[in-house]
Design a protein around this motif. Structure first.
Motif, PDB file in Angstrom:
ATOM      1  N   PHE A   4      38.322  33.033  43.678  1.00  0.00           N
ATOM      2  CA  PHE A   4      37.817  32.334  42.505  1.00  0.00           C
ATOM      3  C   PHE A   4      38.709  32.748  41.329  1.00  0.00           C
ATOM      4  CE2 PHE A   4      33.848  33.051  45.001  1.00  0.00           C
ATOM      5  CZ  PHE A   4      33.513  31.729  45.236  1.00  0.00           C
ATOM      6  N   ARG A   5      39.157  31.776  40.535  1.00  0.00           N
ATOM      7  CA  ARG A   5      40.033  32.080  39.406  1.00  0.00           C
ATOM      8  C   ARG A   5      39.424  31.502  38.133  1.00  0.00           C
ATOM      9  NH1 ARG A   5      45.040  33.644  41.339  1.00  0.00           N
ATOM     10  NH2 ARG A   5      46.029  33.173  39.340  1.00  0.00           N
ATOM     11  N   CYS A   6      39.377  32.314  37.093  1.00  0.00           N
ATOM     12  CA  CYS A   6      38.823  31.882  35.802  1.00  0.00           C
ATOM     13  C   CYS A   6      39.797  32.240  34.686  1.00  0.00           C
ATOM     14  CB  CYS A   6      37.470  32.532  35.550  1.00  0.00           C
ATOM     15  SG  CYS A   6      36.740  32.083  33.956  1.00  0.00           S
ATOM     16  N   ARG A   7      40.313  31.226  34.001  1.00  0.00           N
ATOM     17  CA  ARG A   7      41.254  31.455  32.908  1.00  0.00           C
ATOM     18  C   ARG A   7      40.482  31.557  31.592  1.00  0.00           C
ATOM     19  NH1 ARG A   7      46.647  31.191  32.198  1.00  0.00           N
ATOM     20  NH2 ARG A   7      47.481  30.580  30.170  1.00  0.00           N
ATOM     21  N   VAL A   8      40.748  32.624  30.851  1.00  0.00           N
ATOM     22  CA  VAL A   8      40.100  32.858  29.549  1.00  0.00           C
ATOM     23  C   VAL A   8      41.165  32.804  28.465  1.00  0.00           C
ATOM     24  CG1 VAL A   8      38.763  34.470  28.161  1.00  0.00           C
ATOM     25  CG2 VAL A   8      38.336  34.296  30.624  1.00  0.00           C
TER      26      VAL A   8
ATOM     27  N   THR B 140      35.299  40.459  47.527  1.00  0.00           N
ATOM     28  CA  THR B 140      36.087  41.483  48.214  1.00  0.00           C
ATOM     29  C   THR B 140      37.122  42.166  47.332  1.00  0.00           C
ATOM     30  OG1 THR B 140      37.651  39.779  48.954  1.00  0.00           O
ATOM     31  CG2 THR B 140      35.819  40.325  50.439  1.00  0.00           C
ATOM     32  N   SER B 141      37.475  41.552  46.192  1.00  0.00           N
ATOM     33  CA  SER B 141      38.504  42.154  45.339  1.00  0.00           C
ATOM     34  C   SER B 141      38.402  41.591  43.927  1.00  0.00           C
ATOM     35  CB  SER B 141      39.906  41.881  45.898  1.00  0.00           C
ATOM     36  OG  SER B 141      40.164  40.482  45.910  1.00  0.00           O
ATOM     37  N   PHE B 142      39.020  42.311  42.993  1.00  0.00           N
ATOM     38  CA  PHE B 142      39.028  41.869  41.599  1.00  0.00           C
ATOM     39  C   PHE B 142      40.307  42.355  40.926  1.00  0.00           C
ATOM     40  CE2 PHE B 142      38.155  43.599  37.263  1.00  0.00           C
ATOM     41  CZ  PHE B 142      38.220  42.395  36.588  1.00  0.00           C
ATOM     42  N   HIS B 143      40.986  41.438  40.219  1.00  0.00           N
ATOM     43  CA  HIS B 143      42.105  41.846  39.370  1.00  0.00           C
ATOM     44  C   HIS B 143      42.288  40.822  38.257  1.00  0.00           C
ATOM     45  CE1 HIS B 143      44.302  39.093  42.143  1.00  0.00           C
ATOM     46  NE2 HIS B 143      45.057  38.843  41.071  1.00  0.00           N
ATOM     47  N   VAL B 144      43.148  41.165  37.313  1.00  0.00           N
ATOM     48  CA  VAL B 144      43.403  40.299  36.157  1.00  0.00           C
ATOM     49  C   VAL B 144      44.894  39.982  36.115  1.00  0.00           C
ATOM     50  CG1 VAL B 144      43.213  40.065  33.649  1.00  0.00           C
ATOM     51  CG2 VAL B 144      41.500  41.376  34.920  1.00  0.00           C
ATOM     52  N   GLU B 145      45.241  38.724  35.765  1.00  0.00           N
ATOM     53  CA  GLU B 145      46.639  38.299  35.656  1.00  0.00           C
ATOM     54  C   GLU B 145      46.933  37.815  34.239  1.00  0.00           C
ATOM     55  OE1 GLU B 145      47.203  35.262  38.557  1.00  0.00           O
ATOM     56  OE2 GLU B 145      46.888  36.598  40.287  1.00  0.00           O
ATOM     57  N   ASP B 146      48.189  37.969  33.832  1.00  0.00           N
ATOM     58  CA  ASP B 146      48.590  37.435  32.526  1.00  0.00           C
ATOM     59  C   ASP B 146      48.926  35.954  32.664  1.00  0.00           C
ATOM     60  OD1 ASP B 146      51.096  37.287  33.691  1.00  0.00           O
ATOM     61  OD2 ASP B 146      51.926  38.988  32.579  1.00  0.00           O
ATOM     62  N   GLN B 147      49.429  35.347  31.577  1.00  0.00           N
ATOM     63  CA  GLN B 147      49.691  33.911  31.584  1.00  0.00           C
ATOM     64  C   GLN B 147      50.828  33.524  32.526  1.00  0.00           C
ATOM     65  OE1 GLN B 147      50.438  33.081  27.492  1.00  0.00           O
ATOM     66  NE2 GLN B 147      52.379  34.215  27.426  1.00  0.00           N
TER      67      GLN B 147
ATOM     68  N   GLY C  74      31.164  42.860  35.646  1.00  0.00           N
ATOM     69  CA  GLY C  74      30.250  42.532  36.726  1.00  0.00           C
ATOM     70  C   GLY C  74      30.534  41.136  37.233  1.00  0.00           C
ATOM     71  N   ALA C  75      30.048  40.819  38.427  1.00  0.00           N
ATOM     72  CA  ALA C  75      30.256  39.488  38.994  1.00  0.00           C
ATOM     73  C   ALA C  75      29.119  39.161  39.956  1.00  0.00           C
ATOM     74  CB  ALA C  75      31.601  39.397  39.710  1.00  0.00           C
ATOM     75  N   ARG C  76      28.887  37.851  40.150  1.00  0.00           N
ATOM     76  CA  ARG C  76      27.781  37.407  40.999  1.00  0.00           C
ATOM     77  C   ARG C  76      28.123  36.042  41.591  1.00  0.00           C
ATOM     78  NH1 ARG C  76      22.539  34.988  39.246  1.00  0.00           N
ATOM     79  NH2 ARG C  76      20.917  35.490  40.779  1.00  0.00           N
TER      80      ARG C  76
ATOM     81  N   PHE D 167      40.969  35.885  35.344  1.00  0.00           N
ATOM     82  CA  PHE D 167      40.181  36.785  36.183  1.00  0.00           C
ATOM     83  C   PHE D 167      40.196  36.225  37.608  1.00  0.00           C
ATOM     84  CE2 PHE D 167      38.885  38.019  32.078  1.00  0.00           C
ATOM     85  CZ  PHE D 167      38.332  39.301  32.176  1.00  0.00           C
ATOM     86  N   VAL D 168      40.525  37.085  38.559  1.00  0.00           N
ATOM     87  CA  VAL D 168      40.654  36.658  39.949  1.00  0.00           C
ATOM     88  C   VAL D 168      39.675  37.452  40.814  1.00  0.00           C
ATOM     89  CG1 VAL D 168      42.214  36.327  41.904  1.00  0.00           C
ATOM     90  CG2 VAL D 168      43.099  36.158  39.561  1.00  0.00           C
ATOM     91  N   LEU D 169      38.771  36.730  41.491  1.00  0.00           N
ATOM     92  CA  LEU D 169      37.763  37.343  42.350  1.00  0.00           C
ATOM     93  C   LEU D 169      37.997  36.892  43.788  1.00  0.00           C
ATOM     94  CD1 LEU D 169      34.654  36.612  40.099  1.00  0.00           C
ATOM     95  CD2 LEU D 169      35.840  38.786  40.301  1.00  0.00           C
ATOM     96  N   GLY D 170      38.381  37.822  44.649  1.00  0.00           N
ATOM     97  CA  GLY D 170      38.539  37.490  46.062  1.00  0.00           C
ATOM     98  C   GLY D 170      37.185  37.397  46.738  1.00  0.00           C
ATOM     99  N   TYR D 171      37.067  36.496  47.741  1.00  0.00           N
ATOM    100  CA  TYR D 171      35.796  36.342  48.449  1.00  0.00           C
ATOM    101  C   TYR D 171      36.033  36.154  49.937  1.00  0.00           C
ATOM    102  CZ  TYR D 171      36.662  31.312  48.864  1.00  0.00           C
ATOM    103  OH  TYR D 171      37.207  30.101  49.188  1.00  0.00           O
TER     104      TYR D 171
END
Length: 434
Positions: free
Chosen positions: A362-366, A289-296, A379-381, A312-316
């Protein structure tokens, strides 16, 4: 023309479009009545044009407007734009298939064009005869054509059907032979439209390699129209961007591609919120439902710096029975030419989720974000138990990457030919000379 091999000045091309109005279907009675009325009008008003028809509207359409540019010998020029932007019309004028309405075109040297399946070939003639016909059209002697004949046949891979009329060729065979003729008969200018897309992947690669050889080693000029941005990026030193029949940019390849993609892609992605997008596949049990990026520090950011830690933050949202088990989620990054740069699923790290809430993130730290400055598609899946739940087909958004101190040396940038930054250590091992 100074040193230009092609000079286009204030070029315009106008077409007249006729619009038929009236009933959707025409019967024999309608045809008879219409002809009787036309005959009556002609007898009553003999000076009235016979072509006048109250059911036909006329509209003037400018396919090209005030197009000007120059091409130097040995340049490989890409021409890009949306469908209907005027690319094919421009090439047809350059190839002398159609005449311009306004402006002028000056060409110095022989020009071979490959604009659509069948261009320049006579369907009743054999492959062998068409090779000699095309060579003659280009002004070559029989001796010159014979010298290149075996090369052409080998490249096209149609030796078995060389004495078969080309009307019996498949579209792929047609294109293989047409391209081989155009590329090997040594015109000073080679014009290629999107027609190469008809061939298979192996042949497309072969053709792009030949065009690169023609441009770099043989110093011949290429005009290349394609929607394959990777091919444009690899082959062309300069790109002309057309929009609605006008040149909106002419210059450096990467910038032209970025301008083109930034104009066409946001209309499909950014104009509609992700949760309302319909261009997606999957069973819909879970939707992104949404996508944004956050800093540290957990703050939302509009752009990422190379080398910084980001999340990377993916709302669902779930639309079925709970809980969902064995949920695998991933995201990917893509270049402006739509090449996949990386894909990263939670399962790669041995992590599958169990969703007990109807909504969440969903949160993914890079760590040390590895891409050089530029604009990238994301893209996302989501997959549940091996079955696809949601995949927005046109991606979920874009990511702007700015220059950062990726290597920790105080230097920023590194946005050369490669988008991916690699972290490692260099050392020197001296060996005694013999």
């Amino acid at each position: 023309m100074s040193d230009s091999i092609i000079k286009v000045e204030n070029l315009g091309k106008q077409y007249v479009i006729g619009h038929q109005r009236g009933e959707r279907y025409t019967t024999l009675r309608d045809v008879v009545a219409s002809n009787a009325k036309r005959l009556g009008r002609k007898l009553l008003h003999p000076l009235t044009s016979a072509s006048s028809n109250p059911h036909v509207g006329r509209e003037d359409f400018w396919a090209l407007t005030d197009v000007s540019f120059e091409v130097r010998p040995g340049e490989a020029i890409g021409i890009i734009g949306r469908n209907g932007a005027g690319k094919s019309t421009l090439l047809k004028i350059l190839s002398r298939i159609t005449e311009p309405t306004t402006g002028s075109v000056r060409i110095r040297g022989r020009l071979a064009s490959l604009l659509e399946v069948g261009t320049g070939f006579h369907p009743e003639l054999t492959g062998r005869e068409n090779i000699f016909l095309n060579g003659a059209v280009l002004g070559m002697t029989k001796a010159e054509i014979r010298q290149k004949f075996d090369e052409i046949v080998a490249f096209a891979e149609v030796g078995k059907f060389l004495d078969t009329p080309v009307k019996r060729y498949s579209s792929g065979m047609y294109i293989r032979l047409a391209f081989a003729v155009a590329a090997h008969l040594e015109p000073e200018i080679l014009v290629v439209d999107e027609v190469l897309a008809v061939g298979d992947a192996e042949f497309q690669k072969k053709c792009l390699g030949k065009m690169e050889e023609v441009a770099t080693k043989e110093n011949r000029t290429i005009l290349f129209v394609s929607h394959n941005m990777a091919a444009i990026e690899n082959l062309c030193q300069r790109v002309i961007l057309l929009e609605q029949g006008s040149v909106t940019y002419s210059g450096e390849t990467t910038k032209a591609i970025n301008l083109y993609l930034s104009n066409i892609l946001p209309s499909a992605i950014e104009a509609v919120p992700l949760m309302h997008r319909t261009d997606r596949s999957g069973d819909g049990s879970i939707r992104l439902t949404s996508f944004h990026v956050e800093d540290q520090d957990g703050q939302r950011i509009a752009a990422v710096s190379s080398g910084m830690d980001v999340t990377f933050v993916l709302g669902y949202k779930c639309y079925g029975d709970h809980p969902y088990r064995k949920v695998d989620v991933g995201f990917s990054a893509h270049s402006t030419s739509n090449q996949t740069l990386f894909v990263f699923y939670s399962s790669y790290m041995g992590r599958l989720f169990e969703l007990t809430s109807r909504e969440g993130e969903f949160r993914c730290r890079v760590s040390k974000f590895p891409l050089a400055p530029g604009r990238y598609g994301i893209g996302a899946r989501v997959v549940v138990g091996g079955d696809e739940a949601d995949w927005p087909n046109d991606g979920i958004g874009y990511l702007e990457v700015e220059a950062g101190d990726f290597y920790g040396t105080g230097a920023k940038g590194y946005n050369g030919a490669a988008p991916f930054l690699v972290l490692g250590n260099w050392s020197l091992s001296d060996t005694a000379s013999l």
